[in-house]
Scaffold this motif. Structure first.
Motif, PDB file in Angstrom:
ATOM      1  N   VAL A 440       0.699  -1.110  -0.149  1.00  0.00           N
ATOM      2  CA  VAL A 440       0.038   0.106   0.022  1.00  0.00           C
ATOM      3  C   VAL A 440       0.961   1.123   0.022  1.00  0.00           C
ATOM      4  CG1 VAL A 440      -1.714   1.282   1.219  1.00  0.00           C
ATOM      5  CG2 VAL A 440      -1.772  -1.069   0.990  1.00  0.00           C
ATOM      6  N   GLY A 441       1.970   1.203   0.821  1.00  0.00           N
ATOM      7  CA  GLY A 441       2.705   2.586   0.751  1.00  0.00           C
ATOM      8  C   GLY A 441       3.697   2.491  -0.350  1.00  0.00           C
ATOM      9  N   TYR A 442       4.016   1.617  -0.918  1.00  0.00           N
ATOM     10  CA  TYR A 442       4.690   1.839  -2.166  1.00  0.00           C
ATOM     11  C   TYR A 442       3.643   2.457  -3.583  1.00  0.00           C
ATOM     12  CZ  TYR A 442       7.661   1.406  -6.426  1.00  0.00           C
ATOM     13  OH  TYR A 442       8.379   1.225  -7.588  1.00  0.00           O
ATOM     14  N   TYR A 443       2.539   1.697  -3.437  1.00  0.00           N
ATOM     15  CA  TYR A 443       1.569   2.184  -4.468  1.00  0.00           C
ATOM     16  C   TYR A 443       1.189   3.561  -4.298  1.00  0.00           C
ATOM     17  CZ  TYR A 443      -2.163   1.973  -7.762  1.00  0.00           C
ATOM     18  OH  TYR A 443      -3.247   2.107  -8.851  1.00  0.00           O
ATOM     19  N   ALA A 444       0.928   3.991  -3.098  1.00  0.00           N
ATOM     20  CA  ALA A 444       0.574   5.183  -2.768  1.00  0.00           C
ATOM     21  C   ALA A 444       1.662   6.290  -3.217  1.00  0.00           C
ATOM     22  CB  ALA A 444       0.247   5.632  -1.377  1.00  0.00           C
ATOM     23  N   GLY A 445       3.062   5.797  -2.729  1.00  0.00           N
ATOM     24  CA  GLY A 445       3.855   6.675  -3.134  1.00  0.00           C
ATOM     25  C   GLY A 445       4.395   6.955  -4.857  1.00  0.00           C
ATOM     26  N   THR A 446       3.934   5.797  -5.569  1.00  0.00           N
ATOM     27  CA  THR A 446       3.974   6.207  -6.931  1.00  0.00           C
ATOM     28  C   THR A 446       3.000   7.135  -7.402  1.00  0.00           C
ATOM     29  OG1 THR A 446       2.358   4.297  -7.435  1.00  0.00           O
ATOM     30  CG2 THR A 446       4.746   3.663  -7.484  1.00  0.00           C
ATOM     31  N   LYS A 447       1.770   7.351  -6.537  1.00  0.00           N
ATOM     32  CA  LYS A 447       0.943   8.137  -7.022  1.00  0.00           C
ATOM     33  C   LYS A 447       1.238   9.705  -6.618  1.00  0.00           C
ATOM     34  CE  LYS A 447      -1.791   5.384  -9.032  1.00  0.00           C
ATOM     35  NZ  LYS A 447      -1.792   5.147 -10.333  1.00  0.00           N
ATOM     36  N   LEU A 448       2.357  10.158  -5.315  1.00  0.00           N
ATOM     37  CA  LEU A 448       2.452  11.135  -4.777  1.00  0.00           C
ATOM     38  C   LEU A 448       3.511  11.541  -5.369  1.00  0.00           C
ATOM     39  CD1 LEU A 448       1.317  10.423  -1.152  1.00  0.00           C
ATOM     40  CD2 LEU A 448       0.211  11.814  -2.723  1.00  0.00           C
ATOM     41  N   PHE A 449       4.722  10.705  -5.663  1.00  0.00           N
ATOM     42  CA  PHE A 449       5.907  11.489  -5.981  1.00  0.00           C
ATOM     43  C   PHE A 449       6.384  10.932  -7.247  1.00  0.00           C
ATOM     44  CE2 PHE A 449       5.782  10.238  -1.301  1.00  0.00           C
ATOM     45  CZ  PHE A 449       5.727  11.961  -0.990  1.00  0.00           C
ATOM     46  N   ALA A 450       6.144   9.793  -7.869  1.00  0.00           N
ATOM     47  CA  ALA A 450       6.956   9.228  -9.056  1.00  0.00           C
ATOM     48  C   ALA A 450       6.484   9.874 -10.181  1.00  0.00           C
ATOM     49  CB  ALA A 450       6.632   7.820  -8.935  1.00  0.00           C
ATOM     50  N   ASP A 451       7.519  10.126 -11.144  1.00  0.00           N
ATOM     51  CA  ASP A 451       7.263  10.868 -12.454  1.00  0.00           C
ATOM     52  C   ASP A 451       7.233   9.463 -13.468  1.00  0.00           C
ATOM     53  OD1 ASP A 451       7.167  12.210 -14.728  1.00  0.00           O
ATOM     54  OD2 ASP A 451       9.242  12.870 -14.719  1.00  0.00           O
ATOM     55  N   ARG A 452       5.905   9.498 -13.639  1.00  0.00           N
ATOM     56  CA  ARG A 452       5.649   8.101 -14.683  1.00  0.00           C
ATOM     57  C   ARG A 452       5.537   8.471 -16.238  1.00  0.00           C
ATOM     58  NH1 ARG A 452       7.366   3.886 -11.646  1.00  0.00           N
ATOM     59  NH2 ARG A 452       6.685   4.359  -9.579  1.00  0.00           N
ATOM     60  N   ARG A 453       6.039   9.907 -16.567  1.00  0.00           N
ATOM     61  CA  ARG A 453       5.770  10.361 -17.662  1.00  0.00           C
ATOM     62  C   ARG A 453       6.827   9.461 -18.714  1.00  0.00           C
ATOM     63  NH1 ARG A 453       6.813  16.566 -16.727  1.00  0.00           N
ATOM     64  NH2 ARG A 453       8.367  15.475 -15.437  1.00  0.00           N
ATOM     65  N   PRO A 454       6.341   9.078 -20.000  1.00  0.00           N
ATOM     66  CA  PRO A 454       7.199   7.938 -20.368  1.00  0.00           C
ATOM     67  C   PRO A 454       8.421   8.879 -21.220  1.00  0.00           C
ATOM     68  CG  PRO A 454       5.158   8.301 -21.796  1.00  0.00           C
ATOM     69  CD  PRO A 454       4.919   9.018 -20.323  1.00  0.00           C
ATOM     70  N   ARG A 455       9.499   8.164 -21.629  1.00  0.00           N
ATOM     71  CA  ARG A 455      10.695   9.105 -22.311  1.00  0.00           C
ATOM     72  C   ARG A 455      10.782   8.254 -23.518  1.00  0.00           C
ATOM     73  NH1 ARG A 455      15.086  10.350 -17.413  1.00  0.00           N
ATOM     74  NH2 ARG A 455      13.606  11.138 -15.912  1.00  0.00           N
ATOM     75  N   PRO A 456      11.101   9.009 -24.553  1.00  0.00           N
ATOM     76  CA  PRO A 456      11.603   8.284 -25.889  1.00  0.00           C
ATOM     77  C   PRO A 456      12.492   7.424 -25.781  1.00  0.00           C
ATOM     78  CG  PRO A 456      12.039  10.444 -25.820  1.00  0.00           C
ATOM     79  CD  PRO A 456      11.214  10.424 -24.788  1.00  0.00           C
ATOM     80  N   VAL A 457      12.339   6.231 -26.343  1.00  0.00           N
ATOM     81  CA  VAL A 457      13.452   5.316 -26.496  1.00  0.00           C
ATOM     82  C   VAL A 457      13.591   4.505 -27.836  1.00  0.00           C
ATOM     83  CG1 VAL A 457      13.507   4.829 -23.975  1.00  0.00           C
ATOM     84  CG2 VAL A 457      12.111   3.374 -25.296  1.00  0.00           C
ATOM     85  N   ALA A 458      14.454   4.066 -27.987  1.00  0.00           N
ATOM     86  CA  ALA A 458      14.628   3.449 -29.387  1.00  0.00           C
ATOM     87  C   ALA A 458      13.664   2.043 -29.378  1.00  0.00           C
ATOM     88  CB  ALA A 458      16.007   3.039 -29.731  1.00  0.00           C
ATOM     89  N   PRO A 459      13.316   1.765 -30.728  1.00  0.00           N
ATOM     90  CA  PRO A 459      12.414   0.357 -30.706  1.00  0.00           C
ATOM     91  C   PRO A 459      13.126  -0.759 -30.051  1.00  0.00           C
ATOM     92  CG  PRO A 459      12.346   1.728 -32.666  1.00  0.00           C
ATOM     93  CD  PRO A 459      13.435   2.560 -31.942  1.00  0.00           C
TER      94      PRO A 459
END
Length: 464
Positions: A440-459
């Motif tokens: 629960v703590g980790y899942y909540a942390g991903t919503k509060l702190f983590a930057d989940r925006r995708p970054r471009p990578v090679a195929p």
């Protein structure tokens, strides 16, 4: 493409395994984890519930529940291997960052040492008794014999496990048949069926299965990438849960027949069940320790390398692994020689101690893989020190430490009893608390702190 033989030296460390080097079949996971569980150390864990005061019936119930529940976690970790092609602890960089992953990595290396000490104690005593050697020398002999397999690496570990699975299966089936008529109608000594003791016994069995979690995917990472998740999971779960439960039941039976003998010299006691073939029984039981014993220094090497090197590249893989394995074996031998006290208490304390440290990690790792990223990771970035997953994810490390702290009031072991244990009737619920708080703590942390925006990578760089 023709594959090298089982005794060919492994060239890879923690790097991603490319498609051209993938090999093996999913059922090999069944053989590996069956052989890892059908061994004397598992039998001794099965004797622990009897040593805690449970009768045979409630010991068996605790064993079945504990193995069926605990194996779920390790099997879900195993399913990550073919998808990522990486050792387990490298993937932890995605949750904790490159340097943040040092913390669980250190805990895992301690776990490897703890179980190496257990194996040395049991095997060393048996070797000393049957070869008429001092016990410290028996411990050293055992650890020296183990060195060959981790020096060669992955293929030999799998090949040895398939051979040992058959030998150990036959040996433990014979022990079951021999012990069954020796069970007393009324087990000697006091017994209790209180719910608290049952829950604590279940915790010990859960702990045994969860301890495989930090390295179970190390042995599935070479499987082809298109191996279905459910197939890897099923074969791993079946081998570990069934092998562990059946062997622990035999351990509970042996402890019911003579707990003191199991506590002092488990292999000797079991060998005495077959006076005419005692030497063969000793050899079979010692052989059964080889796959899991070899995985200790091998896995510790991968874990240590994942903590110290971004890509795991060393000038000579064989030399680096050999030096580490030799040092690991020497330290494990020394700690086993210095260990004293009840064998059952030692096994219970080491196993539970490992559980307290690993459950929060497994909760965080599985939550990240299955609920946050859904199996999608940028593999090259996991192998980059200053990559997209960062160097230190402070909030994930904090969740891990808080989860361990939350377990403390609920721990019930011979070394430490938490303040809330008595009000719970002696039940050890620490692992369940750590699991919930961590997930629960980790899942909540991903919503509060983590930057989940995708970054471009090679195929082709993002694998799922």
């Amino acid at each position: 493409m023709e594959q090298p033989p089982s005794f060919a030296l492994e060239r890879r460390t923690i790097e991603h395994i490319p498609a051209s080097e993938r090999h093996g079949r999913p059922w090999h996971q069944l053989a590996l984890w069956f052989s890892n569980n059908v061994q004397i150390n598992t039998l001794i864990i099965g004797a622990v519930p009897v040593g805690m005061g449970l009768g045979l019936t409630w010991s068996i119930i605790s064993i079945l529940v504990g193995n069926l529940v605990g194996a779920l976690f390790m099997a879900y970790h195993s399913a990550q291997g073919p998808q990522l092609g990486l050792p387990q602890m490298v993937q932890s960089r995605a949750q904790f960052g490159f340097y943040g992953a040092l913390l669980p990595s250190v805990m895992v290396v301690l776990m490897y040492l703890g179980f190496a000490v257990e194996g040395g104690l049991v095997a060393g005593q048996a070797i000393a008794t049957w070869a008429h050697l001092p016990k410290p020398l028996g411990i050293v002999v055992f650890n020296v014999v183990l060195l060959l397999i981790p020096l060669v690496g992955y293929r030999l570990i799998h090949a040895a496990s398939r051979v040992v699975a058959v030998i150990s299966g036959v040996a433990f089936l014979a022990l079951f048949v021999r012990l069954l008529p020796q069970l007393p109608s009324h087990p000697p000594g006091p017994t209790t069926h209180s719910l608290g003791v049952v829950v604590s016994a279940i915790s010990v069995c859960v702990a045994w299965q969860v301890t495989w979690a930090p390295y179970v995917s190390d042995y599935s990472r070479y499987l082809p990438e298109n191996t279905p998740t459910r197939v890897t999971f099923s074969y791993t779960y079946l081998g570990s849960a069934v092998g562990g439960a059946l062997t622990m039941v035999i351990g509970a039976m042996a402890a019911t027949v003579n707990s003191d003998a199991v506590n002092s010299d488990a292999i000797g006691f079991l060998a005495d069940r077959f006076p005419s073939f005692a030497g063969l029984v000793v050899a079979a039981l010692l052989l059964g320790l080889v796959p899991a014993g070899a995985e200790g220094p091998y896995g510790a090497f991968l874990t240590a390398l994942s903590a110290l090197s971004a890509e795991g590249r060393v000038r000579s893989t064989a030399t680096a692994r050999a030096l580490f394995v030799l040092c690991f074996a020497a330290l494990a031998s020394a700690l086993a020689i210095l260990s004293s006290g009840s064998l059952l208490d030692t096994f219970q304390n080491i196993t539970l101690f490992v559980l307290y440290l690993l459950v929060p990690w497994t909760a965080i790792n599985l939550t990240d893989y299955y609920f946050v990223r859904h199996g999608h990771y940028d593999i090259p970035e996991l192998l980059t020190k200053n990559g997209r997953y960062g160097t230190f994810t402070w909030w994930a490390v904090l969740v891990y430490l808080v989860s361990i702290a939350a377990e403390l009031p609920f721990i019930n072991s011979s070394a430490y009893v938490g303040p809330l244990v008595r009000s719970l009737g002696g039940a050890d619920l620490s692992w369940l608390v750590g699991l919930i708080v961590g997930a629960v703590g980790y899942y909540a942390g991903t919503k509060l702190f983590a930057d989940r925006r995708p970054r471009p990578v090679a195929p082709g760089l993002v694998r799922s």
